[in-house]
Structure formats: C-alpha cells, structure tokens
Design an enzyme around this catalytic site. Sequence first.
Site, short mmCIF file in Angstrom:
data_model
loop_
_atom_site.label_atom_id
_atom_site.label_comp_id
_atom_site.label_asym_id
_atom_site.label_seq_id
_atom_site.Cartn_x
_atom_site.Cartn_y
_atom_site.Cartn_z
CE1 TYR A 121 16.83 38.65 63.94
CE2 TYR A 121 17.54 37.81 61.81
CZ TYR A 121 17.73 38.65 62.87
OH TYR A 121 18.81 39.50 62.88
CE LYS A 138 18.99 37.95 66.78
NZ LYS A 138 19.90 38.20 65.64
#
Length: 333
Positions: free
Chosen positions: A174, A202
């Site tokens: 992330y 992500k």
Amino acid sequence: MALSTRLASALRPALAALCRAAPGQRRGLSTPSGPGHTLDLRGIFPPLATPFSPTQEVDYARLEGNLHRYASIPFRGLVVLGSNGEYPYLVPRERLEVVSCVRRALPRDRLLLAGSGCESTQATIELTVSMAEAGADVALVVTPCYYRGAMTSAALIQHYTEVADASPIPVVLYSVPANTGLDLPLEAVLTLAQHPNILGIKDSGGDITRMGLMVHKTRQEDFQVLAGSAGFLLASYALGASGGVCALANVLGAPLCQLDRLCRDGHWQEARDLQHRLIEPNVAVTRRFGIPGLKKAMEWFGYYGGPCRAPLAPLTSPQVEELRGTFSANGWL
C-alpha cells in the site's frame, strides 16, 4: 486467542500456500493466465469509513447498517482500516473488532482486505496475524514512514519480505504518498512482486506512467495492480490494472462498479463519460475535504457518515455547500 509464537511460525508458510493455491480462481487483469492462480482482485473495493457515535466511540450498529446497504452493490470486496477508516485513530482492540464485525456481515464470496501496517516490522507481523485470525482474507500493508529518510528501497524490501514470509494470508502493498510522504520505489515494487505471498499493490499516488510500468514489468509475476482512487480509475484500467480501492465508492459505489464493467466490456466512450462525472466528486472527498467530506457526502446517499474522531474536524457550513454543489453540478444530487 492468539497462536503461540512457535505454532504461528510453523503454520504460517503452510497457511500462506493454502490461501494462494485455491484452484479455479482467475487472475487479475495485470497478470497473464497460467497455472499459478491467486485470489482474484478484479473489481471495486470501497475502503470503508469507520462510523463513530456522537461521543466518538466506534458505532458497530451503524457499521452493520452501512454493510447491509453495500450488500446490494456488486463490489468485489471491502477494505477496512485503510486511510479512510481513520486507522491511526483506532486502538488495537477496536481494529480487530471492526474486522470481526465486517467479516460476520460479509458474504464469503466477497474478499475482506484489512489494513495491518505499523511502523515496525515486528508490530506489523503481529497485527497481520491477528487480522487473519479475525477473518481478513488479505493484509493491506502501508509503507512505514516515521523514519522516512531511512526508508530506502533495501529497507522496505526487507520489511515487506519479512512480513510476507510470516503472514498466514496474502499481502497487498500500500503506497499512499499523500499521507506518508513516501512513495514505495518502483524498483522495490518489482522486487517484491516476485514474492509468492505478495499479491499486488494498491497505488494511490496517481502517477499513471508508474502504474503502467508496474503492470508491464510484472506481467510474468502473479501480481495485481489496484488503482487507489476513483479519479484515475479508467486510465488505470486502460493500462491493465486489476481493480480499484476508491474512497468515492463509499458514496457512489454503484456508478463505480458500472465504470468497472464498462471498461471490462470495452465500452470506452461510455466509460469516459462516466469517469468525467466522477473526477470532481472524487477530488472533493479526498484531497479537497478529506474524510469529513466523505462522511458528509455519505449521509446524502442514505449511509451513516457521522463524526470523525478528533483531531479531524467537521466541515464548516460553507464547505458543506461547496461539497454539495460539486455533487450537484455533476448530476449526482
């Protein structure tokens, strides 16, 4: 109850292999077809806002109410304890209770991604194991950033490798530089993409060139790229991203799932028209007004937004009017 350290160490590699070897599941768009299948991340994931009561306690009844509404939208799954979930403001007990609450309400065919990133590798491993025990399918691990100057590619590769080695569930990297001030270096991503228990990333930075390179350079790996914002979702799909984790999906979940479907079916003109209408509302509930703006907008669409936890402050009346005007001007209100 938590597993003992010795038992957890013995079980983690086997559990990780089981999680990743489920037969018959399709790969994401950023990976080619082949024998080594993983969890399929294609689709839209709303990073859930955490509802609080007027006294700023986690309101689990309101959370369940929102989950009931979201059940009718064809999300691929849900993300809890991300940036929009006010993760840094929750104590460890609350974090696990939120995961458990969502898991109980979530159909088994929908994935549950849970934020477990901490500043130290040891704390991240411990929380990741606890998240798995609470029902998370995937751990979403944000970059450690407090000692930002020391977070070299080598340090981050070591951190994520140790977490992925120890995690009983797959890990998604992330990168959210707007909050951490740290962009996970591309060379680190490409190295980590080769780890068998790292499922994807992500990326919320919005650098489309970087995202395209991630997709291109990891085509031989079992690695899926997720757009971290609704504002560049179509562009990400055009370059081969698998899905999106989009704050705006808390408010406009159905239109974002429609955009996902239009892109997959090749209806690019309709997708572009819809994407244009989503850009300004997305900016409003992310960069412009943040979580207070997101929660206010949720209330206009039938969800419980409620207050944020201090020190996040509510919007002023002029800000509320500006936010409403943005949604109205794009045909959503």
